[in-house]
Design a protein around this motif. Structure first.
Motif, PDB file in Angstrom:
ATOM      1  N   LEU A   1      57.513 148.151  80.375  1.00 56.44           N
ATOM      2  CA  LEU A   1      57.545 147.509  81.683  1.00 56.44           C
ATOM      3  C   LEU A   1      56.647 148.250  82.667  1.00 56.44           C
ATOM      4  N   GLN A   2      56.708 149.574  82.629  1.00 53.93           N
ATOM      5  CA  GLN A   2      55.893 150.368  83.538  1.00 53.93           C
ATOM      6  C   GLN A   2      54.408 150.124  83.293  1.00 53.93           C
ATOM      7  N   GLN A   3      54.008 150.157  82.020  1.00 55.60           N
ATOM      8  CA  GLN A   3      52.591 150.014  81.686  1.00 55.60           C
ATOM      9  C   GLN A   3      52.080 148.602  81.956  1.00 55.60           C
ATOM     10  N   VAL A   4      52.816 147.620  81.452  1.00 56.25           N
ATOM     11  CA  VAL A   4      52.342 146.238  81.533  1.00 56.25           C
ATOM     12  C   VAL A   4      52.390 145.718  82.963  1.00 56.25           C
TER      13      VAL A   4
ATOM     14  N   GLN B   1      49.831 144.385  88.128  1.00 55.08           N
ATOM     15  CA  GLN B   1      49.907 144.411  89.586  1.00 55.08           C
ATOM     16  C   GLN B   1      48.666 145.069  90.186  1.00 55.08           C
ATOM     17  N   GLN B   2      48.256 146.179  89.588  1.00 54.46           N
ATOM     18  CA  GLN B   2      47.093 146.888  90.119  1.00 54.46           C
ATOM     19  C   GLN B   2      45.817 146.071  89.934  1.00 54.46           C
ATOM     20  N   GLU B   3      45.747 145.313  88.846  1.00 57.07           N
ATOM     21  CA  GLU B   3      44.570 144.474  88.612  1.00 57.07           C
ATOM     22  C   GLU B   3      44.481 143.380  89.676  1.00 57.07           C
ATOM     23  N   ILE B   4      45.576 142.678  89.903  1.00 52.89           N
ATOM     24  CA  ILE B   4      45.567 141.548  90.834  1.00 52.89           C
ATOM     25  C   ILE B   4      45.415 142.028  92.269  1.00 52.89           C
ATOM     26  N   VAL B   5      46.289 142.975  92.670  1.00 56.32           N
ATOM     27  CA  VAL B   5      46.267 143.445  94.045  1.00 56.32           C
ATOM     28  C   VAL B   5      45.015 144.266  94.310  1.00 56.32           C
TER      29      VAL B   5
ATOM     30  N   ARG C   1      41.983 143.787  93.167  1.00 57.35           N
ATOM     31  CA  ARG C   1      40.882 142.882  93.506  1.00 57.35           C
ATOM     32  C   ARG C   1      41.061 142.312  94.908  1.00 57.35           C
ATOM     33  N   LEU C   2      42.295 141.976  95.254  1.00 57.60           N
ATOM     34  CA  LEU C   2      42.581 141.410  96.575  1.00 57.60           C
ATOM     35  C   LEU C   2      42.216 142.405  97.670  1.00 57.60           C
ATOM     36  N   ILE C   3      42.619 143.670  97.477  1.00 54.76           N
ATOM     37  CA  ILE C   3      42.339 144.708  98.468  1.00 54.76           C
ATOM     38  C   ILE C   3      40.841 145.006  98.525  1.00 54.76           C
ATOM     39  N   SER C   4      40.187 145.038  97.365  1.00 53.07           N
ATOM     40  CA  SER C   4      38.751 145.319  97.321  1.00 53.07           C
ATOM     41  C   SER C   4      37.962 144.278  98.105  1.00 53.07           C
ATOM     42  N   ARG C   5      38.325 143.014  97.959  1.00 55.82           N
ATOM     43  CA  ARG C   5      37.631 141.968  98.697  1.00 55.82           C
ATOM     44  C   ARG C   5      37.870 142.099 100.202  1.00 55.82           C
TER      45      ARG C   5
ATOM     46  N   PRO D   1      44.950 151.964  97.189  1.00 55.95           N
ATOM     47  CA  PRO D   1      45.377 150.809  96.388  1.00 55.95           C
ATOM     48  C   PRO D   1      46.796 150.928  95.854  1.00 55.95           C
ATOM     49  N   ASP D   2      47.224 152.161  95.525  1.00 52.64           N
ATOM     50  CA  ASP D   2      48.586 152.333  95.018  1.00 52.64           C
ATOM     51  C   ASP D   2      49.623 152.001  96.092  1.00 52.64           C
ATOM     52  N   VAL D   3      49.363 152.459  97.311  1.00 49.23           N
ATOM     53  CA  VAL D   3      50.261 152.149  98.422  1.00 49.23           C
ATOM     54  C   VAL D   3      50.232 150.650  98.701  1.00 49.23           C
ATOM     55  N   ALA D   4      49.056 150.059  98.610  1.00 49.60           N
ATOM     56  CA  ALA D   4      48.937 148.621  98.842  1.00 49.60           C
ATOM     57  C   ALA D   4      49.758 147.827  97.834  1.00 49.60           C
ATOM     58  N   VAL D   5      49.722 148.228  96.556  1.00 56.25           N
ATOM     59  CA  VAL D   5      50.524 147.554  95.530  1.00 56.25           C
ATOM     60  C   VAL D   5      52.003 147.625  95.885  1.00 56.25           C
ATOM     61  N   ASP D   6      52.466 148.816  96.292  1.00 54.70           N
ATOM     62  CA  ASP D   6      53.878 148.980  96.629  1.00 54.70           C
ATOM     63  C   ASP D   6      54.266 148.125  97.836  1.00 54.70           C
ATOM     64  N   LEU D   7      53.387 148.088  98.845  1.00 53.63           N
ATOM     65  CA  LEU D   7      53.682 147.293 100.036  1.00 53.63           C
ATOM     66  C   LEU D   7      53.725 145.798  99.732  1.00 53.63           C
ATOM     67  N   ILE D   8      52.860 145.356  98.848  1.00 53.66           N
ATOM     68  CA  ILE D   8      52.737 143.927  98.567  1.00 53.66           C
ATOM     69  C   ILE D   8      53.784 143.444  97.563  1.00 53.66           C
ATOM     70  N   VAL D   9      53.952 144.189  96.479  1.00 50.72           N
ATOM     71  CA  VAL D   9      54.831 143.737  95.399  1.00 50.72           C
ATOM     72  C   VAL D   9      56.279 144.196  95.587  1.00 50.72           C
TER      73      VAL D   9
END
Length: 199
Positions: free
Chosen positions: A114-117, A122-126, A128-132, A145-153
């Motif tokens: 679960l952690q890996q997948v 999440q990091q792939e999707i978010v 790209r979103l943050i990069s754009r 990006p790690d903080v962004a993933v946590d805030l979003i997901v």
């Protein structure tokens, strides 16, 4: 049934059985009965119920999402939240995900998968979103990006797995506004100075 149809039936039966009884009480026999196939048909494809569950988790995590490139951070987030909320709010997902998260605390293999997948997806999707958003100048280049993933997901999983509260349109709209403000102002807010050490 054809070979592909059998595999699809087994996967569908697994999801239904997992939602009905949870991982702990899940059995290959019950999945086979629900799918209308023999146990041998399942064991030809997977060695155990753990292998079967992990394969389905991987497949679900890899499901394609619509292109999240609407031209603005806020619109991208609104679309992402709608898609994820719809997926997590499905009756099967709302029963299965909390159960698997609880099982992960007892089963290191499930936890690691679960952690890996999920984290990678999440990091792939978010990511790209943050990069754009950074390229458009909506976010500072120093956005973590790690903080962004946590805030979003994080809020979505919290509401599903812990609070067990349905998603509403007003909640998602408020969440979008809150995340945009948090990401956009994180770099501009002054850091609180540390208090001097006594003595």
């Amino acid at each position: 049934m054809l070979r592909g149809e059998i595999t699809t039936a087994i996967r569908r039966a697994l999801m239904q059985e997992l939602a009905a009884v949870g991982y702990g009480r899940l059995s290959i026999e019950a999945v086979a009965r629900r799918a209308g196939v023999s146990k041998t048909a399942i064991y030809r494809r997977w060695n155990s119920k753990l292998d079967l569950v992990l394969e389905v988790v991987n497949a679900a995590a890899g499901a394609r999402l619509p292109a999240l490139d609407t031209g603005s951070l806020r619109s991208d987030l609104a679309l992402l939240f709608q898609v994820v909320a719809h997926a997590l709010g499905h009756p099967l997902a709302s029963q299965i995900i909390p159960d698997l998260l609880a099982e992960a605390a007892r089963n290191p293999t499930i936890d690691e998968t679960l952690q890996q997948v999920l984290r990678a997806r999440q990091q792939e999707i978010v990511g790209r979103l943050i990069s754009r958003a950074v390229q458009r100048g909506e976010l500072p280049a120093t956005t973590d990006p790690d903080v962004a993933v946590d805030l979003i997901v994080g809020p979505l999983y919290w509401r599903l797995a812990i609070a067990r509260t349905p998603f509403t349109d007003s909640y998602l709209e408020t969440l979008v506004d809150s995340v945009v403000r948090a990401l956009g102002t994180a770099d501009t807010l002054p850091r609180q100075r540390e208090a001097p050490t006594p003595g």
